[in-house]
Design an enzyme around this catalytic site. Sequence first.
Site, PDB file in Angstrom:
ATOM      1  N   HIS A  31       0.902  -1.323  -0.001  1.00  0.00           N
ATOM      2  CA  HIS A  31       0.036  -0.149   0.140  1.00  0.00           C
ATOM      3  C   HIS A  31       0.933   1.330  -0.141  1.00  0.00           C
ATOM      4  O   HIS A  31       2.071   1.176   0.027  1.00  0.00           O
ATOM      5  CB  HIS A  31      -1.187  -0.182   1.203  1.00  0.00           C
ATOM      6  CG  HIS A  31      -0.493   0.115   2.408  1.00  0.00           C
ATOM      7  ND1 HIS A  31       0.423  -0.959   3.167  1.00  0.00           N
ATOM      8  CD2 HIS A  31      -0.619   1.306   3.528  1.00  0.00           C
ATOM      9  CE1 HIS A  31       0.828  -0.417   4.287  1.00  0.00           C
ATOM     10  NE2 HIS A  31       0.228   0.733   4.450  1.00  0.00           N
TER      11      HIS A  31
ATOM     12  N   HIS B 102       1.259   3.990   1.746  1.00  0.00           N
ATOM     13  CA  HIS B 102       2.150   4.903   2.866  1.00  0.00           C
ATOM     14  C   HIS B 102       3.532   4.898   2.818  1.00  0.00           C
ATOM     15  O   HIS B 102       4.180   3.502   2.434  1.00  0.00           O
ATOM     16  CB  HIS B 102       1.727   4.117   4.343  1.00  0.00           C
ATOM     17  CG  HIS B 102       0.190   4.500   4.691  1.00  0.00           C
ATOM     18  ND1 HIS B 102      -0.497   3.612   5.628  1.00  0.00           N
ATOM     19  CD2 HIS B 102      -0.610   5.449   4.302  1.00  0.00           C
ATOM     20  CE1 HIS B 102      -1.601   4.237   5.664  1.00  0.00           C
ATOM     21  NE2 HIS B 102      -1.840   5.160   4.856  1.00  0.00           N
TER      22      HIS B 102
ATOM     23  N   ASP C 228       6.026   4.465   4.902  1.00  0.00           N
ATOM     24  CA  ASP C 228       6.593   3.487   5.722  1.00  0.00           C
ATOM     25  C   ASP C 228       6.709   2.160   4.980  1.00  0.00           C
ATOM     26  O   ASP C 228       7.364   1.207   5.424  1.00  0.00           O
ATOM     27  CB  ASP C 228       6.473   3.414   7.217  1.00  0.00           C
ATOM     28  CG  ASP C 228       4.845   2.901   7.386  1.00  0.00           C
ATOM     29  OD1 ASP C 228       3.961   3.568   6.598  1.00  0.00           O
ATOM     30  OD2 ASP C 228       4.768   2.021   8.248  1.00  0.00           O
TER      31      ASP C 228
ATOM     32  N   HIS D 186      -7.355  -0.474   5.364  1.00  0.00           N
ATOM     33  CA  HIS D 186      -6.525   0.366   6.088  1.00  0.00           C
ATOM     34  C   HIS D 186      -6.219   1.457   5.091  1.00  0.00           C
ATOM     35  O   HIS D 186      -6.100   2.758   5.271  1.00  0.00           O
ATOM     36  CB  HIS D 186      -5.004  -0.435   6.053  1.00  0.00           C
ATOM     37  CG  HIS D 186      -4.010   0.240   6.520  1.00  0.00           C
ATOM     38  ND1 HIS D 186      -3.908   0.736   8.015  1.00  0.00           N
ATOM     39  CD2 HIS D 186      -2.858   0.569   6.206  1.00  0.00           C
ATOM     40  CE1 HIS D 186      -2.698   1.338   8.188  1.00  0.00           C
ATOM     41  NE2 HIS D 186      -2.012   1.289   6.796  1.00  0.00           N
TER      42      HIS D 186
ATOM     43  N   ASP E 117      -0.236  -3.901   6.234  1.00  0.00           N
ATOM     44  CA  ASP E 117      -1.004  -3.411   7.536  1.00  0.00           C
ATOM     45  C   ASP E 117      -2.423  -3.818   7.603  1.00  0.00           C
ATOM     46  O   ASP E 117      -3.396  -2.886   7.977  1.00  0.00           O
ATOM     47  CB  ASP E 117      -1.000  -1.817   7.542  1.00  0.00           C
ATOM     48  CG  ASP E 117       0.711  -1.278   7.846  1.00  0.00           C
ATOM     49  OD1 ASP E 117       1.415  -2.220   7.998  1.00  0.00           O
ATOM     50  OD2 ASP E 117       0.903  -0.097   7.779  1.00  0.00           O
TER      51      ASP E 117
HETATM   52 FE    FE Z   1       2.539   0.893   8.108  1.00  0.00          FE
HETATM   53 ZN    ZN Z   2       0.131   1.637   6.404  1.00  0.00          ZN
END
Ligand code: FE
Ligand code: ZN
Length: 256
Positions: free
Chosen positions: A57, A59, A61, A115, A134
């Site tokens: 995904h 994000h 991180d 998420h 996540d």
């Molecule tokens: Fe994460």
């Molecule tokens: Zn995430």
Amino acid sequence: MPNLDIHLFACLKDNYGVLIRDAEQDVTASIDAPDAAAVTKALDDKGWRLTHIFTTHHHNDHTGGNLALKEQTGCTIVGPRAEASRIPGLDRAVGEGDEVPFGQFPVQVLETPGHTLGHISYHIPRAGVAFVGDTLFTLGCGRVFEGSYEMMWSSLKKLMRLPAKTMIYSGHEYTLANAKFAISVDPDNVALQRRVAEIDELRAKGAPTVPTQLSAELDTNPFLRAHAAGIRERLKLGGAADWKVFAELRERKNKA
Ligand code: FE
Ligand code: ZN
């Protein structure tokens, strides 16, 4: 039977990076790329050469290392079609039911939104592993940032239908906090009590609680146990739909 080598390493604040490798075919993938330097170090430690990144995904991180790693290695970046514009360096956009070739280990794509709206998971049936980003954590689940609770619940149900022996790799080490919450909503679950003791021991040694076997999660992770009578009673949601029990659990965890 071919062997898939798997190397898990901690990075950033509480992320996990994972490298997978089919030595015979000389292909190596990074599951997400939290941090280019940490992934490069892990590759050097193992003496492996990066050929793929599988992004779960958008994000930062999980994608922060994409461009630097692609520049250094020329790797192919695979990621969610529904977030294509937000995945740096994306080469191949994939969605539900797609199969991505990876050496002798075809990788199956599951859409697991909630998420984020485009979040995907990667299942490698031949190796008995799934990389769930996540969406699902050891004794927990991801925060529902972009989707609805109903959507996240159906994503979790999809993961629950994988073979029970599947080893689940998630993107973070959140297990101590998850364990504390799990016990608060399911205190009479003996399997959970035992598991929390094991987890305390692992974390005291600084050892990871990832991966986790799906069968253990089904018995102990409250977010997969919306049907469980004990949890429903405690939440006073006796006759509610499973997704509503899940939503109440997630909201309580947000405030915990
Ligand atoms: Fe994460
Ligand atoms: Zn995430």
